[in-house]
Design an enzyme around this catalytic site. Sequence first.
Site, PDB file in Angstrom:
ATOM      1  N   HIS A  87      65.719  -6.454 -77.822  1.00  0.00           N
ATOM      2  CA  HIS A  87      66.944  -6.052 -78.062  1.00  0.00           C
ATOM      3  C   HIS A  87      67.623  -7.053 -79.255  1.00  0.00           C
ATOM      4  O   HIS A  87      67.775  -8.302 -78.734  1.00  0.00           O
ATOM      5  CB  HIS A  87      67.777  -6.330 -76.912  1.00  0.00           C
ATOM      6  N   LEU A  88      67.602  -6.711 -80.373  1.00  0.00           N
ATOM      7  CA  LEU A  88      68.257  -7.303 -81.442  1.00  0.00           C
ATOM      8  C   LEU A  88      69.899  -7.492 -81.466  1.00  0.00           C
ATOM      9  O   LEU A  88      70.202  -8.164 -82.178  1.00  0.00           O
ATOM     10  CB  LEU A  88      67.655  -6.982 -82.748  1.00  0.00           C
ATOM     11  N   ARG A  89      70.239  -6.252 -80.558  1.00  0.00           N
ATOM     12  CA  ARG A  89      72.087  -6.369 -80.294  1.00  0.00           C
ATOM     13  C   ARG A  89      72.706  -6.126 -81.786  1.00  0.00           C
ATOM     14  O   ARG A  89      73.984  -5.932 -81.619  1.00  0.00           O
ATOM     15  CB  ARG A  89      72.405  -7.718 -79.991  1.00  0.00           C
ATOM     16  N   ASP A 119      66.964   3.375 -73.666  1.00  0.00           N
ATOM     17  CA  ASP A 119      66.694   2.251 -72.896  1.00  0.00           C
ATOM     18  C   ASP A 119      68.092   1.357 -72.234  1.00  0.00           C
ATOM     19  O   ASP A 119      69.141   1.436 -72.976  1.00  0.00           O
ATOM     20  CB  ASP A 119      66.223   1.059 -73.579  1.00  0.00           C
ATOM     21  N   HIS A 171      58.729  -1.411 -68.951  1.00  0.00           N
ATOM     22  CA  HIS A 171      58.882  -2.709 -68.342  1.00  0.00           C
ATOM     23  C   HIS A 171      58.844  -2.208 -66.560  1.00  0.00           C
ATOM     24  O   HIS A 171      59.751  -2.297 -65.889  1.00  0.00           O
ATOM     25  CB  HIS A 171      60.277  -3.187 -68.372  1.00  0.00           C
ATOM     26  N   ASN A 207      66.803  -6.261 -65.240  1.00  0.00           N
ATOM     27  CA  ASN A 207      66.680  -4.969 -64.915  1.00  0.00           C
ATOM     28  C   ASN A 207      65.489  -4.341 -65.477  1.00  0.00           C
ATOM     29  O   ASN A 207      65.560  -4.104 -66.897  1.00  0.00           O
ATOM     30  CB  ASN A 207      67.784  -4.106 -65.164  1.00  0.00           C
ATOM     31  N   ASP A 219      60.843  -7.274 -73.141  1.00  0.00           N
ATOM     32  CA  ASP A 219      62.394  -6.783 -73.007  1.00  0.00           C
ATOM     33  C   ASP A 219      63.315  -8.132 -73.300  1.00  0.00           C
ATOM     34  O   ASP A 219      64.184  -8.348 -72.630  1.00  0.00           O
ATOM     35  CB  ASP A 219      62.536  -6.542 -71.502  1.00  0.00           C
ATOM     36  N   HIS A 230      71.998 -12.658 -74.108  1.00  0.00           N
ATOM     37  CA  HIS A 230      73.357 -12.547 -73.863  1.00  0.00           C
ATOM     38  C   HIS A 230      74.131 -13.546 -74.197  1.00  0.00           C
ATOM     39  O   HIS A 230      73.601 -14.659 -74.321  1.00  0.00           O
ATOM     40  CB  HIS A 230      73.898 -12.108 -72.252  1.00  0.00           C
ATOM     41  N   GLY A 287      69.620  -9.186 -67.801  1.00  0.00           N
ATOM     42  CA  GLY A 287      68.613  -9.604 -68.990  1.00  0.00           C
ATOM     43  C   GLY A 287      68.583 -10.893 -69.308  1.00  0.00           C
ATOM     44  O   GLY A 287      69.238 -11.896 -69.007  1.00  0.00           O
TER      45      GLY A 287
END
Length: 423
Positions: free
Chosen positions: A62-64, A151, A231, A276, A303, A307, A322
């Site tokens: 996740h590069l957001r 996802d 995952h 998760n 994964d 945050h 996460g």
Amino acid sequence: MAELLIKGGTLVAEGKSWKGDILVADGKIKAIGESLTPDESVEVFDAEGCVVTYGLADVHVHLREPGYSAKETITTGTRAAARGGVTTVCSMPNLQPAPDAPETIAVEQQMIDEQAVIEVRPFATISKGRARRELAEIEALRPLSVGYSDDGNGIQTEELMRKAMQRIAAVDGIIAAHCEDDSLLHAGYIHDGEYARQHGHKGICSESEWGPIKRDVKLAEEEKCRYHVCHISTKESVEIIREAKQHCNHISCETAPHYLVLCDADLKEEGRFKMNPPLRSAEDRAALIEGIKDGTIEIIATDHAPHTAEEKSRGLKGSAMGIVGIETAFAICYTHLVRKGVITIEKLIALMSENPRRIFRLGGAMQVGERADIAVFDTREPYKIDTNDFLSMGKATPFEGEEVYGRCVLTLFNGEKVWNENK
């Protein structure tokens, strides 16, 4: 571009390891051999005592960006990946705007082109806006994405998943499925196990994961769709996938380092232990380890899900789901799996580089003429994981303060140094 000789390391590729040298020139692997002798103009990197591999490939990151740059940016996320020896990442699509059409994935791709220090291959969504009501522009997205995923959201109905598989199979795409039955969650946030009962937490049952997997592997076989499960964390998931793969060769799956090393008995009342799917039981962890040993699970992916510090400061109940892991994944797996004799270093490199590149058709291998994506890991001396040193904006890891082996000391992408421990 100056030539570089990586000298004296233990090269690991294609199930073998041997002591040798790699000569890099013009962004390519120019030569692989024993005791290569450079001329005076060639820079030499001493890799004595180190493991040298083709760049790791993390297919679940996740590069957001776009949309959530307070958590991570493509710059910080790809720099963190380089520090972990990762030269290719597949970026997940829970973004704003969601990459559900050519014009929205173009927003993400422009940011990748401007910021990324390694290769980033974006996932497109399965459904429009990840809302799971109607399908995204599947055909138009095929040449622009590495695959399709919602996802963070599981596809809830068999009808929508079947339609998705039919259209994605028609363009020879791959689904990376987040398998979660919302009707079985009951507001849970950690594993429905002993820790949850003892500490008064609401649990997430294992069936919420393995139920959709059981549905989907049957659909994937019927529709002849390439299907990858993200995952996995439960023993039932392992068994369902193991059985399905006996008669279907286009089903694959991944697990993450934390599921192989930790279980719910290791939980603390801190947000850095919340993700998760959640950490499951010791029995589930043992089944996952058997799964990587026998080939049921072909990929270890992180994964990596950063945050803000505030979002992770609210304990197990209130924190966002996460954790981060791209800077520590190799070291965690090397320390707990290779050094303890659970798997070989050759198997670990297959799980973290070769298999993800093959299954997701990413390209790249430790061969002359290939793009010079190389990672060098010093496995001799231990170091402590210190989140203050992380390049990722996310700091939440359950492995904070742990002593591990396998520090990445050099990463090349396209022949360029994108991480150098000494500088």
